[in-house]
Scaffold this motif. Structure first.
Motif, PDB file in Angstrom:
ATOM      1  N   TRP A  46       3.526   8.427  -3.743  1.00  0.00           N
ATOM      2  CA  TRP A  46       3.776   7.001  -3.949  1.00  0.00           C
ATOM      3  C   TRP A  46       3.258   6.613  -5.330  1.00  0.00           C
ATOM      4  N   ASN A 104       0.852  -1.195   0.000  1.00  0.00           N
ATOM      5  CA  ASN A 104       0.000   0.000   0.000  1.00  0.00           C
ATOM      6  C   ASN A 104       0.885   1.242   0.000  1.00  0.00           C
ATOM      7  N   PRO A 105       0.342   2.396  -0.394  1.00  0.00           N
ATOM      8  CA  PRO A 105       1.164   3.603  -0.532  1.00  0.00           C
ATOM      9  C   PRO A 105       1.504   4.284   0.794  1.00  0.00           C
ATOM     10  N   SER A 151       2.909  -3.217  -7.035  1.00  0.00           N
ATOM     11  CA  SER A 151       3.006  -2.700  -5.670  1.00  0.00           C
ATOM     12  C   SER A 151       3.461  -1.246  -5.715  1.00  0.00           C
ATOM     13  N   TRP A 152       3.637  -0.656  -4.536  1.00  0.00           N
ATOM     14  CA  TRP A 152       3.836   0.796  -4.432  1.00  0.00           C
ATOM     15  C   TRP A 152       5.263   1.150  -4.015  1.00  0.00           C
ATOM     16  N   GLU A 178      -0.383   7.523  -9.246  1.00  0.00           N
ATOM     17  CA  GLU A 178       0.271   8.138  -8.089  1.00  0.00           C
ATOM     18  C   GLU A 178      -0.730   8.346  -6.970  1.00  0.00           C
ATOM     19  N   LEU A 225       2.171   3.451  -7.968  1.00  0.00           N
ATOM     20  CA  LEU A 225       1.865   2.048  -8.224  1.00  0.00           C
ATOM     21  C   LEU A 225       2.660   1.640  -9.456  1.00  0.00           C
TER      22      LEU A 225
END
Length: 389
Positions: A137, A111-112, A148-149, A133, A139
């Motif tokens: 962060w 997760n971000p 994933s981030w 974004e 993706l």
């Protein structure tokens, strides 16, 4: 009397259209799920987050061709709908839909946010696809397809054209297990740390040092003995028994790190992935993905069938009520021994007379797969890293 029937008629019409709408919703949901099963069975490597609500198709996906096929199917069935699907990469990125990792090892999370689970890692110089974004962060999708981030600080955003220019520049690969990029040839001030597998751009050579640049423009010096040019490194990569064992044993004692896929720390599948990467192959990220590659070698503990480099999988066998769970992987090195990351990178044995006999792993053994010299859809050559796709 006519006034009495009007509310009843309105109710009947409302009920009819409500019924039709529900039928459409059920039918579209079935089509969405069927398409998901076809093109995105593993959410770790594809985004197909769609739903049908209030005659509107919502959600997001990076599978644009599959989405167009779904839309065409809905139209062919004369289902009325509003297309509100968010297509990835996000338009707000503009042309910056590519990136390169700019630090020795980028931590890429589920997760971000920094407190999120570590999902995987990517080495310096690894090309990434950027999808969207969220507050600094991004993706991203790694070359093995993993989604994933990553924090903005770990990557350099690029356009397709910029990445293509980077591809054409002369490259070197850092080959020492770990080291440093120095500001000057006196090696007193550090620019960055480095780990095996980092990809840098060559700028200048002296007798015993190389001047290199990172994807974000930083420059520095490394010892010539710690690197090889990209072409000769690629040409020398092989998944021979000797090469695989040598690489694996170089990592002995490295601590276990959930989500780790580098010399700094590895989980079980991150270990096998790193061993294969340093010998020229990119294999899927997780044990539950790796088990689907290659060919079946053994499922009956017949160790004589195994060869060096075969991957052994462990977990919980499936039952009529529950699916099989793959939770661990190791690499066979011969003599009834395998090397794996559990707590730290270690060697275990299936020989009861051996001091490192591993009864625990023997008890949850599932089967062995071979990916060396076996064509597999999701096993790539490391040379493809520098192919702009």
């Amino acid at each position: 009397m006519k006034r009495i029937y009007i509310p009843i008629l309105v109710s009947l019409i409302t009920a009819f259209f409500s019924c039709v709408s529900q039928e459409n919703s059920d039918e579209v949901s079935t089509l969405i799920e069927a398409k998901r099963a076809e093109v995105a069975p593993d959410k770790r490597v594809a985004i197909w987050d769609l739903k049908f609500e209030n005659d509107s198709l919502k959600g997001e996906t990076d599978l644009i061709d599959a989405l167009e096929e779904l839309l065409a199917e809905l139209k062919s069935q004369e289902i009325s709908f509003t297309d509100a699907v968010h297509r990835l990469p996000d338009s707000s990125l503009g042309e910056k839909t590519k990136a390169l990792v700019t630090i020795s090892v980028a931590n890429i999370r589920s997760n971000p946010k920094h407190s999120a689970e570590l999902a995987t890692q990517a080495l310096m110089g690894t090309p990434l696809n950027v999808l969207k974004e969220d507050d600094g962060w991004f993706l991203v999708q790694t070359p093995d397809g993993y989604l994933s981030w990553v924090d903005r600080a770990g990557i350099q955003l690029m356009s397709e054209a910029e990445l293509e220019r980077w591809h054409k520049e002369p490259k070197i690969v850092f080959t020492a297990l770990s080291g440093h990029l120095w500001q000057n040839t006196d090696q007193k001030e550090m620019v960055s740390d480095l780990v095996a597998g980092n990809i840098l751009t060559l700028q200048e050579e002296t007798k015993d040092q190389l001047k290199v640049s990172l994807p974000d423009g930083r420059e520095g010096w490394i010892s010539s003995s710690e690197a090889r040019d990209w072409e000769s490194w690629i040409a020398s990569r092989e998944t021979s028994p000797e090469a695989l064992i040598a690489t694996a044993k170089q990592m002995m004692g490295i601590p276990y790190l959930w989500g780790g896929t580098s010399i700094k720390g590895v989980d079980c599948s991150g270990f096998t992935k790193t061993v294969y990467y340093l010998n020229g192959q990119i294999i899927p990220r997780d044990a539950s993905q790796q088990i689907h590659e290659g060919e079946l070698v053994d499922a009956d503990k017949n160790w004589d069938k195994l060869q060096v480099g075969d991957l052994l999988f462990f977990g919980v066998k499936g039952t009529p009520e529950k699916k099989e769970r793959v939770v661990h992987v190791g690499m066979w090195i011969g003599n009834r021994e395998f090397i794996h990351s559990r707590g730290l990178v270690r060697i275990s044995s299936f020989d009861p007379e051996n001091p490192n006999y591993d009864e625990y792993e023997l008890g949850r053994y599932l089967r062995t797969k071979r990916i060396v010299n076996v064509p597999s859809e999701h096993v790539l050559s490391v040379s493809e890293l520098l192919t702009n796709k």
